[in-house]
Enzyme design. Structure first.
Site, mmCIF file in Angstrom:
data_model
loop_
_atom_site.group_PDB
_atom_site.id
_atom_site.type_symbol
_atom_site.label_atom_id
_atom_site.label_comp_id
_atom_site.label_asym_id
_atom_site.label_seq_id
_atom_site.Cartn_x
_atom_site.Cartn_y
_atom_site.Cartn_z
ATOM 1 N N CYS A 114 81.114 68.715 37.799
ATOM 2 C CA CYS A 114 81.518 67.721 38.814
ATOM 3 C C CYS A 114 82.813 67.005 38.447
ATOM 4 O O CYS A 114 83.463 66.420 39.317
ATOM 5 C CB CYS A 114 80.412 66.701 39.038
ATOM 6 S SG CYS A 114 78.979 67.432 39.824
ATOM 7 N N HIS A 250 83.802 60.569 42.673
ATOM 8 C CA HIS A 250 82.946 61.752 42.861
ATOM 9 C C HIS A 250 81.740 61.309 43.679
ATOM 10 O O HIS A 250 81.158 60.249 43.426
ATOM 11 C CB HIS A 250 82.524 62.301 41.504
ATOM 12 C CG HIS A 250 81.465 63.358 41.601
ATOM 13 N ND1 HIS A 250 81.562 64.420 42.466
ATOM 14 C CD2 HIS A 250 80.272 63.495 40.957
ATOM 15 C CE1 HIS A 250 80.489 65.165 42.347
ATOM 16 N NE2 HIS A 250 79.682 64.636 41.437
ATOM 17 N N ASN A 280 76.426 66.154 47.354
ATOM 18 C CA ASN A 280 77.223 66.345 46.143
ATOM 19 C C ASN A 280 77.810 67.751 46.165
ATOM 20 O O ASN A 280 77.090 68.729 45.999
ATOM 21 C CB ASN A 280 76.321 66.132 44.919
ATOM 22 C CG ASN A 280 77.075 66.266 43.600
ATOM 23 O OD1 ASN A 280 78.206 66.728 43.566
ATOM 24 N ND2 ASN A 280 76.417 65.865 42.525
HETATM 25 N N1 ACO Z 1 61.678 63.503 47.675
HETATM 26 C C1 ACO Z 1 60.694 62.673 47.329
HETATM 27 N N2 ACO Z 1 60.436 62.311 46.060
HETATM 28 C C2 ACO Z 1 61.240 62.810 45.103
HETATM 29 C C3 ACO Z 1 62.300 63.686 45.392
HETATM 30 C C4 ACO Z 1 62.503 64.047 46.750
HETATM 31 N N3 ACO Z 1 63.496 64.862 47.133
HETATM 32 N N4 ACO Z 1 62.919 64.013 44.237
HETATM 33 C C5 ACO Z 1 62.283 63.382 43.248
HETATM 34 N N5 ACO Z 1 61.254 62.642 43.759
HETATM 35 C C6 ACO Z 1 60.305 61.781 43.043
HETATM 36 C C7 ACO Z 1 60.183 62.158 41.589
HETATM 37 O O1 ACO Z 1 59.268 63.219 41.429
HETATM 38 C C8 ACO Z 1 59.691 60.879 40.991
HETATM 39 O O2 ACO Z 1 58.293 60.785 41.215
HETATM 40 P P1 ACO Z 1 57.314 60.205 40.072
HETATM 41 O O3 ACO Z 1 57.777 58.798 39.851
HETATM 42 O O4 ACO Z 1 55.974 60.331 40.711
HETATM 43 O O5 ACO Z 1 57.540 61.077 38.878
HETATM 44 C C9 ACO Z 1 60.348 59.787 41.819
HETATM 45 O O6 ACO Z 1 60.792 60.460 43.029
HETATM 46 C C10 ACO Z 1 61.525 59.115 41.127
HETATM 47 O O7 ACO Z 1 62.355 60.126 40.545
HETATM 48 P P2 ACO Z 1 63.666 59.744 39.764
HETATM 49 O O8 ACO Z 1 64.340 61.001 39.295
HETATM 50 O O9 ACO Z 1 63.376 58.686 38.726
HETATM 51 O O10 ACO Z 1 64.515 59.067 40.945
HETATM 52 P P3 ACO Z 1 65.933 58.383 40.888
HETATM 53 O O11 ACO Z 1 65.861 57.061 41.516
HETATM 54 O O12 ACO Z 1 66.547 58.476 39.518
HETATM 55 O O13 ACO Z 1 66.806 59.292 41.870
HETATM 56 C C11 ACO Z 1 68.423 61.077 41.724
HETATM 57 C C12 ACO Z 1 66.961 60.664 41.599
HETATM 58 C C13 ACO Z 1 68.847 60.899 43.170
HETATM 59 C C14 ACO Z 1 68.565 62.522 41.294
HETATM 60 C C15 ACO Z 1 69.307 60.199 40.815
HETATM 61 O O14 ACO Z 1 68.746 60.135 39.544
HETATM 62 C C16 ACO Z 1 70.706 60.680 40.689
HETATM 63 O O15 ACO Z 1 71.468 60.685 41.643
HETATM 64 N N6 ACO Z 1 71.129 61.025 39.461
HETATM 65 C C17 ACO Z 1 72.498 61.389 39.169
HETATM 66 C C18 ACO Z 1 72.851 62.737 39.678
HETATM 67 C C19 ACO Z 1 74.263 63.002 39.309
HETATM 68 O O16 ACO Z 1 75.124 62.137 39.433
HETATM 69 N N7 ACO Z 1 74.564 64.167 38.783
HETATM 70 C C20 ACO Z 1 75.871 64.346 38.203
HETATM 71 C C21 ACO Z 1 76.733 65.121 38.971
HETATM 72 S S1 ACO Z 1 76.059 66.679 39.358
HETATM 73 C C22 ACO Z 1 76.931 67.907 38.518
HETATM 74 O O17 ACO Z 1 77.680 67.675 37.580
HETATM 75 C C23 ACO Z 1 76.613 69.294 38.916
#
Ligand code: ACO
Length: 323
Positions: A114, A250, A280
């Site tokens: 990214c 980004h 993304n």
């Molecule tokens: N729908 C419903 N529930 C979901 C989904 C979904 N699509 N995906 C995950 N959940 C659930 C999980 O299972 C978890 O449930 P649990 O508490 O029962 O275990 C709960 O939601 C919370 O999950 P988290 O991963 O803690 O949620 P978070 O608030 O952190 O959001 C997200 C997740 C959106 C992925 C976030 O962490 C994020 O954006 N992270 C950064 C991503 C990023 O910037 N990547 C870098 C660039 S990508 C690259 O370089 C290729």
């Protein structure tokens, strides 16, 4: 007089197919509200069957060349940031070079996930400042839909496909922060975090593989590292947040974008946001946001822009430029 790498043209390409969040509800235990609330994403574009990263990159390149009023044979180099090349080799950049009918100069890919477009901009800047190229097409292009695990709701709802391109041209400046063009760059990586975000395929497995991400761990690094690299780049350019017209981040997650803007002391109405429409798109997200931001009338000539990204590696960085 100081040589500067200035934006001469910008363009983008998005595949025709738009997939709203609700479409995932049929196959996954997820819903529109969760995806919007946690990521800010409402829809994304997915490439058509047979549509490749090089096709999209070439379309974005044509748009940038047309915007600049330049022909492909006036370009010295093509740099493409991508983690989803059509093939292991040759580079997507040489494919685009052929597709544009450009038979001179040189072309290569950069892979920093990214953060790829920031790395590509920085390298293009170095080529221009060292006199090795006068005009460089810098492209971010991705088909992340090809590396999704469609059974993993924590990743497959977050990514999209697309491409954006900038044509950079060597121009003379005064050597001050009032110059147009790239004013500073800052690149970082820390391979100790390689397991937070990776694709479980490649030459070692003989498969393309799928994206695996510990999203909340990546999130934890994101705001702090993005604010820190943006601050370093601003200091190098001799500017402060008060001088900045736009942050073009980004586009991974609206909460990361908001958190970084807050840490930098800039309001959200000075941030170009496209994550709701594109998801993304990895290395394509910044050039897409620059192009859409310009088309919306947000980014204007003379505006001071800070652009920053973090991704797999971890790799992160920032560029300060005057449009
Ligand atoms: N729908 C419903 N529930 C979901 C989904 C979904 N699509 N995906 C995950 N959940 C659930 C999980 O299972 C978890 O449930 P649990 O508490 O029962 O275990 C709960 O939601 C919370 O999950 P988290 O991963 O803690 O949620 P978070 O608030 O952190 O959001 C997200 C997740 C959106 C992925 C976030 O962490 C994020 O954006 N992270 C950064 C991503 C990023 O910037 N990547 C870098 C660039 S990508 C690259 O370089 C290729």
């Amino acid at each position: 007089m100081t040589l500067r790498a200035c934006v001469k043209g910008v363009g983008h390409y998005l595949p025709e197919r738009i997939v709203p969040n609700a479409e995932f509800e049929a196959t996954l235990d997820t819903n529109d509200e969760w995806i919007r609330a946690r990521s800010g994403i409402e829809r994304r574009h997915f490439a058509a069957e047979g549509e490749t990263t090089s096709n999209m990159a070439a379309a974005a390149a044509r748009a940038a060349l047309s915007d600049a009023g330049c022909e492909a044979d006036q370009v010295d180099a093509i740099i493409i940031a991508t983690s989803t090349p059509d093939l292991t080799f040759p580079s997507v950049a040489t494919m685009v070079q052929a597709e544009l009918g450009m038979h001179t100069g040189f072309a290569f890919d950069i892979q920093a996930v990214c953060a790829g477009f920031i790395y590509a901009l920085s390298n293009a800047n170095a080529l221009i400042l060292s006199g090795q190229a006068k005009r460089v097409l810098v492209i971010g292009a991705e088909t992340f839909s090809r590396i999704m695990d469609w059974t993993d709701r924590s990743t497959c709802v977050l990514f999209g496909d697309g491409a954006g391109a900038l044509l950079l041209e060597a121009q003379e400046g005064e050597g001050t922060a009032q110059d147009r063009g790239i004013l500073s760059t800052d690149l970082n990586s820390d391979g100790r975090h390689k397991d937070l975000l990776y694709v479980d395929g490649g030459v070692s497995t003989g498969t393309t593989g799928h994206l695996r991400m510990q999203g909340n761990q990546v999130f934890r690094h994101a705001v702090e590292k993005l604010a820190s690299t943006a601050t370093t780049a601003m200091e190098r350019a001799g500017v402060t947040p008060e001088d900045v017209d736009w942050i073009v981040p980004h586009q991974a997650n609206i909460r990361i974008i908001q958190g970084t803007a807050k840490k930098l002391g800039l309001p959200m109405d000075q941030v170009v946001v496209t994550v709701q429409d594109h998801g993304n798109t990895s290395a394509a997200s910044i050039p897409l946001a620059l192009s859409v931001g310009r088309d919306r009338g947000q980014i204007k000539p003379g505006d001071l822009i800070v652009t920053e990204a973090i991704g797999g590696g971890l790799a992160w960085g920032a560029v300060v430029l005057r449009w």
